[in-house]
Design a protein around this motif. Sequence first.
Motif, PDB file in Angstrom:
ATOM      1  N   LEU A 162     -42.595  62.480 -34.605  1.00 13.59           N
ATOM      2  CA  LEU A 162     -42.219  62.894 -33.451  1.00 13.59           C
ATOM      3  C   LEU A 162     -42.756  62.436 -31.869  1.00 13.59           C
ATOM      4  CD1 LEU A 162     -42.488  66.516 -34.875  1.00 13.59           C
ATOM      5  CD2 LEU A 162     -40.537  65.226 -34.852  1.00 13.59           C
ATOM      6  N   GLY A 163     -43.307  61.416 -32.333  1.00  9.21           N
ATOM      7  CA  GLY A 163     -43.977  60.519 -31.131  1.00  9.21           C
ATOM      8  C   GLY A 163     -45.584  61.035 -30.292  1.00  9.21           C
ATOM      9  N   ALA A 164     -45.795  61.903 -31.297  1.00 10.55           N
ATOM     10  CA  ALA A 164     -47.280  62.451 -30.897  1.00 10.55           C
ATOM     11  C   ALA A 164     -48.560  61.419 -31.381  1.00 10.55           C
ATOM     12  CB  ALA A 164     -47.532  63.771 -31.204  1.00 10.55           C
ATOM     13  N   VAL A 165     -49.502  60.966 -30.591  1.00  6.62           N
ATOM     14  CA  VAL A 165     -50.211  59.944 -30.739  1.00  6.62           C
ATOM     15  C   VAL A 165     -51.324  60.697 -31.895  1.00  6.62           C
ATOM     16  CG1 VAL A 165     -52.343  58.595 -30.117  1.00  6.62           C
ATOM     17  CG2 VAL A 165     -50.220  58.888 -28.605  1.00  6.62           C
ATOM     18  N   VAL A 166     -51.669  60.277 -33.005  1.00  8.48           N
ATOM     19  CA  VAL A 166     -52.459  60.945 -33.988  1.00  8.48           C
ATOM     20  C   VAL A 166     -53.731  60.411 -33.974  1.00  8.48           C
ATOM     21  CG1 VAL A 166     -52.878  61.669 -36.360  1.00  8.48           C
ATOM     22  CG2 VAL A 166     -50.567  61.395 -35.669  1.00  8.48           C
ATOM     23  N   LEU A 225     -59.367  60.796 -25.050  1.00  6.11           N
ATOM     24  CA  LEU A 225     -58.869  60.401 -23.688  1.00  6.11           C
ATOM     25  C   LEU A 225     -59.780  61.269 -22.496  1.00  6.11           C
ATOM     26  CD1 LEU A 225     -56.297  60.517 -25.801  1.00  6.11           C
ATOM     27  CD2 LEU A 225     -55.070  60.745 -23.698  1.00  6.11           C
ATOM     28  N   GLU A 226     -60.246  60.566 -21.908  1.00  2.30           N
ATOM     29  CA  GLU A 226     -60.750  60.949 -20.505  1.00  2.30           C
ATOM     30  C   GLU A 226     -59.702  61.315 -19.404  1.00  2.30           C
ATOM     31  OE1 GLU A 226     -64.593  59.144 -19.338  1.00  2.30           O
ATOM     32  OE2 GLU A 226     -64.452  60.236 -17.560  1.00  2.30           O
ATOM     33  N   ARG A 227     -59.764  62.492 -18.885  1.00  3.59           N
ATOM     34  CA  ARG A 227     -58.719  62.588 -18.050  1.00  3.59           C
ATOM     35  C   ARG A 227     -59.362  63.579 -16.766  1.00  3.59           C
ATOM     36  NH1 ARG A 227     -53.288  64.061 -21.229  1.00  3.59           N
ATOM     37  NH2 ARG A 227     -54.372  66.383 -21.282  1.00  3.59           N
ATOM     38  N   VAL A 285     -60.140  64.824 -23.931  1.00  2.00           N
ATOM     39  CA  VAL A 285     -58.932  65.252 -24.899  1.00  2.00           C
ATOM     40  C   VAL A 285     -58.751  64.603 -25.962  1.00  2.00           C
ATOM     41  CG1 VAL A 285     -56.398  65.983 -24.718  1.00  2.00           C
ATOM     42  CG2 VAL A 285     -57.699  66.199 -22.681  1.00  2.00           C
ATOM     43  N   THR A 286     -58.507  65.435 -27.114  1.00  2.00           N
ATOM     44  CA  THR A 286     -58.346  64.350 -28.374  1.00  2.00           C
ATOM     45  C   THR A 286     -56.915  65.187 -29.158  1.00  2.00           C
ATOM     46  OG1 THR A 286     -59.530  63.822 -30.452  1.00  2.00           O
ATOM     47  CG2 THR A 286     -59.733  66.002 -29.772  1.00  2.00           C
ATOM     48  N   PRO A 287     -56.602  64.400 -29.795  1.00  2.00           N
ATOM     49  CA  PRO A 287     -55.126  64.805 -30.464  1.00  2.00           C
ATOM     50  C   PRO A 287     -55.219  65.734 -31.525  1.00  2.00           C
ATOM     51  CG  PRO A 287     -55.073  62.320 -30.493  1.00  2.00           C
ATOM     52  CD  PRO A 287     -56.519  62.939 -29.979  1.00  2.00           C
ATOM     53  N   ARG A 288     -54.553  66.785 -31.470  1.00  2.00           N
ATOM     54  CA  ARG A 288     -54.543  67.932 -32.375  1.00  2.00           C
ATOM     55  C   ARG A 288     -54.337  67.188 -33.991  1.00  2.00           C
ATOM     56  NH1 ARG A 288     -50.517  72.269 -30.686  1.00  2.00           N
ATOM     57  NH2 ARG A 288     -50.586  72.704 -32.887  1.00  2.00           N
ATOM     58  N   GLU A 334     -58.360  70.147 -27.581  1.00  2.00           N
ATOM     59  CA  GLU A 334     -57.363  69.435 -28.532  1.00  2.00           C
ATOM     60  C   GLU A 334     -55.917  69.709 -28.297  1.00  2.00           C
ATOM     61  OE1 GLU A 334     -58.901  69.843 -32.911  1.00  2.00           O
ATOM     62  OE2 GLU A 334     -59.833  71.544 -32.159  1.00  2.00           O
ATOM     63  N   ASP A 335     -55.162  68.904 -28.213  1.00  2.00           N
ATOM     64  CA  ASP A 335     -53.797  68.790 -27.683  1.00  2.00           C
ATOM     65  C   ASP A 335     -52.713  67.727 -28.212  1.00  2.00           C
ATOM     66  OD1 ASP A 335     -51.954  69.863 -25.826  1.00  2.00           O
ATOM     67  OD2 ASP A 335     -53.007  69.519 -23.954  1.00  2.00           O
ATOM     68  N   ARG A 336     -51.589  68.186 -28.002  1.00  2.00           N
ATOM     69  CA  ARG A 336     -50.463  67.289 -28.265  1.00  2.00           C
ATOM     70  C   ARG A 336     -50.751  66.152 -27.309  1.00  2.00           C
ATOM     71  NH1 ARG A 336     -45.185  65.744 -27.727  1.00  2.00           N
ATOM     72  NH2 ARG A 336     -44.108  65.000 -29.947  1.00  2.00           N
ATOM     73  N   VAL A 337     -50.903  64.936 -27.777  1.00  2.00           N
ATOM     74  CA  VAL A 337     -50.886  63.518 -26.966  1.00  2.00           C
ATOM     75  C   VAL A 337     -49.979  62.789 -27.367  1.00  2.00           C
ATOM     76  CG1 VAL A 337     -52.590  61.465 -26.518  1.00  2.00           C
ATOM     77  CG2 VAL A 337     -53.438  63.933 -26.892  1.00  2.00           C
ATOM     78  N   VAL A 338     -49.328  62.055 -25.982  1.00  2.00           N
ATOM     79  CA  VAL A 338     -48.269  61.216 -26.132  1.00  2.00           C
ATOM     80  C   VAL A 338     -48.656  60.209 -25.506  1.00  2.00           C
ATOM     81  CG1 VAL A 338     -46.517  62.795 -26.162  1.00  2.00           C
ATOM     82  CG2 VAL A 338     -47.055  62.076 -24.132  1.00  2.00           C
ATOM     83  N   LEU A 339     -47.880  58.840 -25.628  1.00  2.00           N
ATOM     84  CA  LEU A 339     -48.149  57.523 -25.029  1.00  2.00           C
ATOM     85  C   LEU A 339     -48.414  57.567 -23.713  1.00  2.00           C
ATOM     86  CD1 LEU A 339     -46.115  55.163 -27.298  1.00  2.00           C
ATOM     87  CD2 LEU A 339     -48.558  55.438 -27.336  1.00  2.00           C
ATOM     88  N   GLU A 340     -47.565  58.454 -22.913  1.00  3.42           N
ATOM     89  CA  GLU A 340     -47.849  58.302 -21.595  1.00  3.42           C
ATOM     90  C   GLU A 340     -49.326  58.864 -21.147  1.00  3.42           C
ATOM     91  OE1 GLU A 340     -46.307  56.870 -19.485  1.00  3.42           O
ATOM     92  OE2 GLU A 340     -47.654  57.522 -18.062  1.00  3.42           O
ATOM     93  N   ASP A 341     -49.700  59.954 -21.911  1.00  3.78           N
ATOM     94  CA  ASP A 341     -51.164  60.416 -21.685  1.00  3.78           C
ATOM     95  C   ASP A 341     -52.386  59.379 -21.630  1.00  3.78           C
ATOM     96  OD1 ASP A 341     -50.289  63.104 -21.244  1.00  3.78           O
ATOM     97  OD2 ASP A 341     -49.917  63.308 -23.515  1.00  3.78           O
ATOM     98  N   VAL A 342     -51.854  58.654 -22.882  1.00  6.90           N
ATOM     99  CA  VAL A 342     -52.952  57.379 -23.159  1.00  6.90           C
ATOM    100  C   VAL A 342     -52.935  56.453 -22.148  1.00  6.90           C
ATOM    101  CG1 VAL A 342     -53.334  55.420 -24.869  1.00  6.90           C
ATOM    102  CG2 VAL A 342     -52.652  57.781 -25.862  1.00  6.90           C
ATOM    103  N   ARG A 343     -51.690  56.019 -21.649  1.00  2.93           N
ATOM    104  CA  ARG A 343     -51.589  55.041 -20.677  1.00  2.93           C
ATOM    105  C   ARG A 343     -52.211  55.609 -19.153  1.00  2.93           C
ATOM    106  NH1 ARG A 343     -46.285  54.241 -22.505  1.00  2.93           N
ATOM    107  NH2 ARG A 343     -46.117  52.686 -23.909  1.00  2.93           N
TER     108      ARG A 343
END
Length: 271
Positions: free
Chosen positions: A167-171, A180-182, A187-190, A217-226
């Motif tokens: 579904l496009g979520a980063v695992v 990820l640091e925001r 934040v880390t993927p669920r 712990e969250d749903r992370v997508v590629l845009e979040d990574v970028r």
Amino acid sequence: MRALVDGQPADAIGIDDRGLAYGDGLFETLAVQAGRPCLWDRHLARLASGCRRLGLACPDAEVLRDEAMMLARGHARAVLKITLTRTGRGRGYRPAPDAGVRRMLAISAWPPPRDGDAGVAVRLCHTVCGLSPVLAGLKHLGRLEQVLARAEWDDPDVPEGLMLDPLGAVVEATQANLFLERQGRLVTPRLDAAGVAGVVRGLAMDLAAAAGEPVREDRVVLEDVRSAQALYLTNSLIGVWRVARFEGREYDLSRPVHPVMARTVERAYGP
Ligand SMILES: Cc1ncc(COP(=O)(O)O)c(C=O)c1O
């Protein structure tokens, strides 16, 4: 001695092993430092909880510790692998009602070091992690998705790749968890539908909670990574790697390492 099977020196198992036939088992990979396995209690806790989820009889903790210590002794740095498989004769998926557990412990050389602080390059894998809430979080023996993902590239300068779910979520990465640091927060993927709940991931989350700034712990997508300020990868052998590059995006390594990640590195090779 390099390996023990059910406590006896050995380097082979039978072809009817259910770990081989069905991936019916679990494993742990531990760093050994100064003759001792690192983060022992955490690895043992994950093994025990994995056994509960799979209905496997978990070996006695003292037996496992004695065998691990015996293999680790004398090694300044090494890798210890513990594998458990369900025993039982005959063909078919159905576990025997009286199935026990086979334990295999093996020690091997420490991999060539890589300077995690210098930052690593990470790519995006085409192979996706399937969704399987029944198995999510477990370090079970069925690792074909990671095998296929890691077979996608052969560049020694790119040690890791991120994997998405369908579904496009980063695992996670192929053999590490992702943070990820925001805005200074981690934040880390669920991992409730895919992925391995890493021991070092757990350590980092506990350290963050103890510092009063829990990891989300969250749903992370590629845009979040970028768009993240920084990315970190964790596992028992690498400790923590900073990510320098992901698919063309460069991360600023002159920023200080997040304090929780700095503490995680300090603790990753401890008891
Ligand atoms: C797929 C996968 N995810 C995450 C990890 C990190 O786990 P740990 O921190 O327990 O080493 C590993 C470790 O090998 C792994 O194979």
